[in-house]
Design a protein around this motif. Sequence first.
Motif, PDB file in Angstrom:
ATOM      1  N   GLY A   1      44.270  -2.498 -13.577  1.00  0.00           N
ATOM      2  CA  GLY A   1      42.898  -2.297 -14.024  1.00  0.00           C
ATOM      3  C   GLY A   1      41.859  -3.141 -13.334  1.00  0.00           C
ATOM      4  N   VAL A   2      42.213  -3.812 -12.211  1.00  0.00           N
ATOM      5  CA  VAL A   2      41.247  -4.696 -11.557  1.00  0.00           C
ATOM      6  C   VAL A   2      40.841  -4.198 -10.173  1.00  0.00           C
ATOM      7  CG1 VAL A   2      41.921  -6.769 -12.807  1.00  0.00           C
ATOM      8  CG2 VAL A   2      43.131  -6.171 -10.708  1.00  0.00           C
ATOM      9  N   SER A   3      41.285  -2.997  -9.809  1.00  0.00           N
ATOM     10  CA  SER A   3      40.902  -2.441  -8.519  1.00  0.00           C
ATOM     11  C   SER A   3      39.666  -1.557  -8.700  1.00  0.00           C
ATOM     12  CB  SER A   3      42.077  -1.656  -7.927  1.00  0.00           C
ATOM     13  OG  SER A   3      41.818  -1.314  -6.566  1.00  0.00           O
ATOM     14  N   VAL A   4      39.545  -0.471  -7.942  1.00  0.00           N
ATOM     15  CA  VAL A   4      38.317   0.327  -7.964  1.00  0.00           C
ATOM     16  C   VAL A   4      38.567   1.780  -8.361  1.00  0.00           C
ATOM     17  CG1 VAL A   4      37.100  -1.125  -6.299  1.00  0.00           C
ATOM     18  CG2 VAL A   4      38.551   0.744  -5.472  1.00  0.00           C
ATOM     19  N   GLY A   5      39.711   2.072  -8.978  1.00  0.00           N
ATOM     20  CA  GLY A   5      40.008   3.428  -9.402  1.00  0.00           C
ATOM     21  C   GLY A   5      39.246   3.816 -10.664  1.00  0.00           C
ATOM     22  N   ASP A   6      39.268   5.106 -10.965  1.00  0.00           N
ATOM     23  CA  ASP A   6      38.554   5.606 -12.144  1.00  0.00           C
ATOM     24  C   ASP A   6      39.082   5.009 -13.447  1.00  0.00           C
ATOM     25  OD1 ASP A   6      36.974   7.166 -10.518  1.00  0.00           O
ATOM     26  OD2 ASP A   6      38.182   8.983 -10.762  1.00  0.00           O
ATOM     27  N   ALA A   7      40.363   4.641 -13.468  1.00  0.00           N
ATOM     28  CA  ALA A   7      40.958   4.095 -14.693  1.00  0.00           C
ATOM     29  C   ALA A   7      41.037   2.566 -14.677  1.00  0.00           C
ATOM     30  CB  ALA A   7      42.356   4.680 -14.898  1.00  0.00           C
ATOM     31  N   ASP A   8      40.377   1.935 -13.706  1.00  0.00           N
ATOM     32  CA  ASP A   8      40.403   0.477 -13.600  1.00  0.00           C
ATOM     33  C   ASP A   8      39.211  -0.115 -14.353  1.00  0.00           C
ATOM     34  OD1 ASP A   8      42.727   0.301 -12.058  1.00  0.00           O
ATOM     35  OD2 ASP A   8      41.621   0.707 -10.218  1.00  0.00           O
ATOM     36  N   HIS A   9      39.432  -0.397 -15.632  1.00  0.00           N
ATOM     37  CA  HIS A   9      38.352  -0.854 -16.512  1.00  0.00           C
ATOM     38  C   HIS A   9      38.354  -2.361 -16.768  1.00  0.00           C
ATOM     39  CE1 HIS A   9      37.822   3.380 -17.353  1.00  0.00           C
ATOM     40  NE2 HIS A   9      39.032   3.475 -17.885  1.00  0.00           N
ATOM     41  N   SER A  10      39.447  -3.039 -16.469  1.00  0.00           N
ATOM     42  CA  SER A  10      39.623  -4.419 -16.944  1.00  0.00           C
ATOM     43  C   SER A  10      38.532  -5.359 -16.461  1.00  0.00           C
ATOM     44  CB  SER A  10      40.992  -4.957 -16.513  1.00  0.00           C
ATOM     45  OG  SER A  10      42.035  -4.217 -17.089  1.00  0.00           O
ATOM     46  N   ARG A  11      38.226  -5.321 -15.189  1.00  0.00           N
ATOM     47  CA  ARG A  11      37.257  -6.281 -14.638  1.00  0.00           C
ATOM     48  C   ARG A  11      35.875  -6.078 -15.263  1.00  0.00           C
ATOM     49  NH1 ARG A  11      34.125  -6.312  -9.913  1.00  0.00           N
ATOM     50  NH2 ARG A  11      34.945  -4.249  -9.388  1.00  0.00           N
ATOM     51  N   ARG A  12      35.446  -4.839 -15.398  1.00  0.00           N
ATOM     52  CA  ARG A  12      34.143  -4.573 -16.011  1.00  0.00           C
ATOM     53  C   ARG A  12      34.105  -5.052 -17.462  1.00  0.00           C
ATOM     54  NH1 ARG A  12      32.690  -0.566 -19.295  1.00  0.00           N
ATOM     55  NH2 ARG A  12      34.515   0.729 -18.762  1.00  0.00           N
ATOM     56  N   LEU A  13      35.170  -4.761 -18.205  1.00  0.00           N
ATOM     57  CA  LEU A  13      35.206  -5.149 -19.608  1.00  0.00           C
ATOM     58  C   LEU A  13      35.260  -6.663 -19.777  1.00  0.00           C
ATOM     59  CD1 LEU A  13      37.652  -2.419 -20.952  1.00  0.00           C
ATOM     60  CD2 LEU A  13      35.157  -2.495 -21.189  1.00  0.00           C
ATOM     61  N   LEU A  14      35.950  -7.340 -18.898  1.00  0.00           N
ATOM     62  CA  LEU A  14      35.961  -8.805 -18.957  1.00  0.00           C
ATOM     63  C   LEU A  14      34.551  -9.361 -18.781  1.00  0.00           C
ATOM     64  CD1 LEU A  14      39.190  -9.525 -16.894  1.00  0.00           C
ATOM     65  CD2 LEU A  14      38.862 -10.040 -19.321  1.00  0.00           C
ATOM     66  N   GLY A  15      33.796  -8.772 -17.862  1.00  0.00           N
ATOM     67  CA  GLY A  15      32.414  -9.202 -17.684  1.00  0.00           C
ATOM     68  C   GLY A  15      31.581  -8.978 -18.935  1.00  0.00           C
ATOM     69  N   GLU A  16      31.785  -7.836 -19.586  1.00  0.00           N
ATOM     70  CA  GLU A  16      31.047  -7.550 -20.823  1.00  0.00           C
ATOM     71  C   GLU A  16      31.413  -8.527 -21.930  1.00  0.00           C
ATOM     72  OE1 GLU A  16      31.724  -3.496 -21.859  1.00  0.00           O
ATOM     73  OE2 GLU A  16      30.760  -2.697 -20.052  1.00  0.00           O
ATOM     74  N   LEU A  17      32.606  -9.082 -21.868  1.00  0.00           N
ATOM     75  CA  LEU A  17      33.066 -10.035 -22.885  1.00  0.00           C
ATOM     76  C   LEU A  17      32.727 -11.479 -22.526  1.00  0.00           C
ATOM     77  CD1 LEU A  17      36.534  -8.397 -23.621  1.00  0.00           C
ATOM     78  CD2 LEU A  17      34.607  -8.531 -25.216  1.00  0.00           C
ATOM     79  N   GLY A  18      31.980 -11.669 -21.457  1.00  0.00           N
ATOM     80  CA  GLY A  18      31.514 -13.007 -21.119  1.00  0.00           C
ATOM     81  C   GLY A  18      32.395 -13.785 -20.172  1.00  0.00           C
ATOM     82  N   VAL A  19      33.352 -13.125 -19.535  1.00  0.00           N
ATOM     83  CA  VAL A  19      34.209 -13.810 -18.565  1.00  0.00           C
ATOM     84  C   VAL A  19      33.462 -13.932 -17.238  1.00  0.00           C
ATOM     85  CG1 VAL A  19      36.364 -13.715 -17.262  1.00  0.00           C
ATOM     86  CG2 VAL A  19      36.324 -13.031 -19.669  1.00  0.00           C
ATOM     87  N   GLN A  20      33.341 -15.141 -16.735  1.00  0.00           N
ATOM     88  CA  GLN A  20      32.685 -15.394 -15.453  1.00  0.00           C
ATOM     89  C   GLN A  20      33.667 -15.127 -14.325  1.00  0.00           C
ATOM     90  OE1 GLN A  20      31.741 -19.495 -14.788  1.00  0.00           O
ATOM     91  NE2 GLN A  20      30.782 -19.128 -12.792  1.00  0.00           N
ATOM     92  N   THR A  21      33.281 -14.297 -13.372  1.00  0.00           N
ATOM     93  CA  THR A  21      34.123 -14.031 -12.209  1.00  0.00           C
ATOM     94  C   THR A  21      34.050 -15.210 -11.249  1.00  0.00           C
ATOM     95  OG1 THR A  21      33.802 -11.628 -12.362  1.00  0.00           O
ATOM     96  CG2 THR A  21      34.530 -12.508 -10.241  1.00  0.00           C
ATOM     97  N   LEU A  22      35.182 -15.842 -10.975  1.00  0.00           N
ATOM     98  CA  LEU A  22      35.255 -16.919  -9.991  1.00  0.00           C
ATOM     99  C   LEU A  22      35.579 -16.363  -8.613  1.00  0.00           C
ATOM    100  CD1 LEU A  22      37.042 -19.646 -12.130  1.00  0.00           C
ATOM    101  CD2 LEU A  22      34.595 -19.303 -11.741  1.00  0.00           C
ATOM    102  N   PHE A  23      36.454 -15.381  -8.543  1.00  0.00           N
ATOM    103  CA  PHE A  23      36.596 -14.592  -7.318  1.00  0.00           C
ATOM    104  C   PHE A  23      37.275 -13.278  -7.659  1.00  0.00           C
ATOM    105  CE2 PHE A  23      40.565 -17.135  -7.083  1.00  0.00           C
ATOM    106  CZ  PHE A  23      41.517 -16.133  -6.894  1.00  0.00           C
TER     107      PHE A  23
END
Length: 204
Positions: free
Chosen positions: A68-90
């Motif tokens: 869920g951290v790549s760029v496919g249509d079903a890859d939601h994890s990274r976006r949802l982590l951002g919505e939950l306040g997770v800061q992307t370090l890389f």
Amino acid sequence: MTGSELASLGRHLRPGMIYDSNGPMLEAALAEEGITARARRVKDEPAILKKELSLALLSSDLLLISGGVSVGDADHSRRLLGELGVQTLFWGVAQKPGKPLFFGRKGRTLVFGLPGNPAAAWICFHQYVKPLLSGVTPSQTLRADKTPKADPKKTLFLKARRVGSVVELLGGQQSHMLGALAEADALARVEPGSRSRSLELQSL
């Protein structure tokens, strides 16, 4: 583990499903570090996944997500982590396998988003998660049985086995293949554009 296609080991597979190999694999890898963990499988449905991630962030010092951290249509994890306040370090590393690796934090909780392909997840665990838990594994330089084909821009991590003082580079290096991991006792690092048979070797 994210993926609506995942099934428990031993269960009958319906069309379009695969067995969850990453869950047991990561549980075993964490157990080697003295950490007891229980993998959870979550469907690729944003509302369900966001709820599970929110609960995990509240109760974890370290959160590992597979898929869920790549760029496919079903890859939601990274976006949802951002919505939950997770800061992307890389996000994204110039290596193969394991390019879409994610690392972030929210308060005291560190979050790794590992690739969904099993060999890529395993290599990213050993290169990034394990050093955080127990320190960097010492490496040595040995000569390979053949000259590896380097990538011009990415560092390669190849499954390998020591045979005396020589490094045997194993077959089945693709990121979805696990068979070579059962034979490997080391990872060989190949720098971008390298033409050398002298490789940095990290024990497993």
